[in-house]
Enzyme design. Structure first.
Site, short mmCIF file in Angstrom:
data_model
loop_
_atom_site.label_atom_id
_atom_site.label_comp_id
_atom_site.label_asym_id
_atom_site.label_seq_id
_atom_site.Cartn_x
_atom_site.Cartn_y
_atom_site.Cartn_z
N ASP A 1 0.83 -1.21 0.00
CA ASP A 1 0.00 0.00 0.00
C ASP A 1 0.86 1.26 0.00
O ASP A 1 0.34 2.37 -0.13
CB ASP A 1 -1.01 0.00 1.16
N SER A 2 2.18 1.08 0.07
CA SER A 2 3.09 2.22 -0.13
C SER A 2 2.89 2.81 -1.53
O SER A 2 3.35 3.92 -1.81
CB SER A 2 4.55 1.80 0.06
N ASP B 1 -1.22 -5.98 -0.15
CA ASP B 1 -1.63 -5.42 1.15
C ASP B 1 -3.13 -5.24 1.24
O ASP B 1 -3.75 -4.69 0.33
CB ASP B 1 -1.01 -4.02 1.32
N LYS C 1 -1.49 -9.40 2.72
CA LYS C 1 -0.73 -8.98 3.91
C LYS C 1 -1.64 -8.11 4.78
O LYS C 1 -2.33 -7.24 4.28
CB LYS C 1 0.54 -8.23 3.51
N GLU D 1 -1.65 -5.75 8.31
CA GLU D 1 -0.82 -5.07 9.33
C GLU D 1 -1.38 -5.27 10.73
O GLU D 1 -2.60 -5.23 10.92
CB GLU D 1 -0.76 -3.56 9.04
N GLU E 1 9.13 -4.51 10.40
CA GLU E 1 9.62 -3.22 9.87
C GLU E 1 10.19 -2.35 10.99
O GLU E 1 9.52 -2.10 12.02
CB GLU E 1 8.46 -2.50 9.16
#
Ligand code: KIV
Length: 265
Positions: free
Chosen positions: A45-46, A84, A113, A115, A182
């Site tokens: 999602d970056s 993501d 993915k 978070e 991270e």
């Protein structure tokens, strides 16, 4: 070129063979990455920041992630693709979350993915039981940037480090085949990697994890001013692109381009 599967990730654990992952957001770069040795592509999602210029990842949504996933999958048929689940998509109840998972898998993602850990375990177990591999993400979780107060190194204190290790163990127990870790101190990342059966993939987490991930544009050095401690520039991407475009511009202005050979008779 053998395309990895989620069980292949787990088989790597303890084998000593580290896994490489890079972000990929579009068809063009996917076709290039498909010809590289990299193990896995992450439609992170970056992309909200890197591709769309937003200040953080909270601006991505399921439709945007699905659009980019379809482009990447078309360009990289030989790569395992993880996408993501974007901001809040896993916080609006099971049905809404499963609709999101369905959209991303039908767009071509091999895994999703998610978070964080708190409040996510039941959903993760349900997604895994539904046959969709889940990658976790702990440490600095950018979707929580507002709550965290910025993109900062996490788990520096012993108590936070202990909590992080326990979160990773719960994610592994819920069925995560891999966990991105991270921006945590190397020693903490080493403890997490030892404590779980999932494959731990680090970014800013030192050398002791089972694999490493970087944002493609970052490793290519497209923004020379962006050089956090954990990043290595593997190319002078900024000069390569700007020099080529400037030479094109100069040739157009001078009339050097196109030549007779580059023109139709
Ligand atoms: O979205 C992303 O690029 C990521 C990586 C930083 C792991 O989640």
């Amino acid at each position: 070129m053998k395309r990895l599967t989620a069980p292949d990730f787990l088989a790597r654990k303890g084998s000593g063979e580290r896994l490489s992952m890079v972000t990929c957001y579009d068809y063009w770069s996917a076709t290039l990455l498909d010809q590289t040795d990299v193990d896995c592509l992450l439609v992170g999602d970056s992309l909200a920041m890197v591709m769309h210029g937003y200040p953080s990842t909270v601006h991505a949504d399921i439709d945007l992630m699905a659009l980019h996933t379809r482009a990447v999958v078309r360009g990289a048929p030989h790569k395992f693709v993880v996408t993501d689940m974007p901001f809040l998509s896993v916080r609006k109840g099971l049905t809404a979350a499963m609709d999101g998972v369905q959209a991303l898998v039908q767009a071509g993602a091999d895994a999703i993915k998610i978070e964080g850990e708190k409040g996510q375990l039941d959903l993760i177990a349900h997604v895994v039981e539904s046959g969709v591999p889940v990658m976790g993400h702990l440490g600095l979780t950018p979707q929580s940037v507002l709550g965290l107060g910025g993109h900062r190194v996490q788990a520096r204190q012993a108590e936070e480090a202990r909590a992080l290790i326990e979160s990773a163990q719960r994610l592994a127990d819920a069925g995560c085949f891999a966990i991105v870790l991270e921006c945590v101190p190397s020693r903490v990342a080493e403890c997490v990697s030892r404590a779980v059966r999932s494959l731990v993939i680090g970014i800013g987490a030192g050398p002791a994890t089972d694999g490493q991930v970087l944002v493609l544009q970052d490793l290519l050095g497209t923004n020379p001013a962006f050089k956090p401690r954990f990043l290595r520039h593997y190319a002078k991407g900024h000069s390569v692109v700007c020099d080529a475009v400037n030479r094109f511009h100069a040739d157009v202005v001078s009339g050097e381009f196109p030549s007779r050979e580059e023109s139709y008779a």
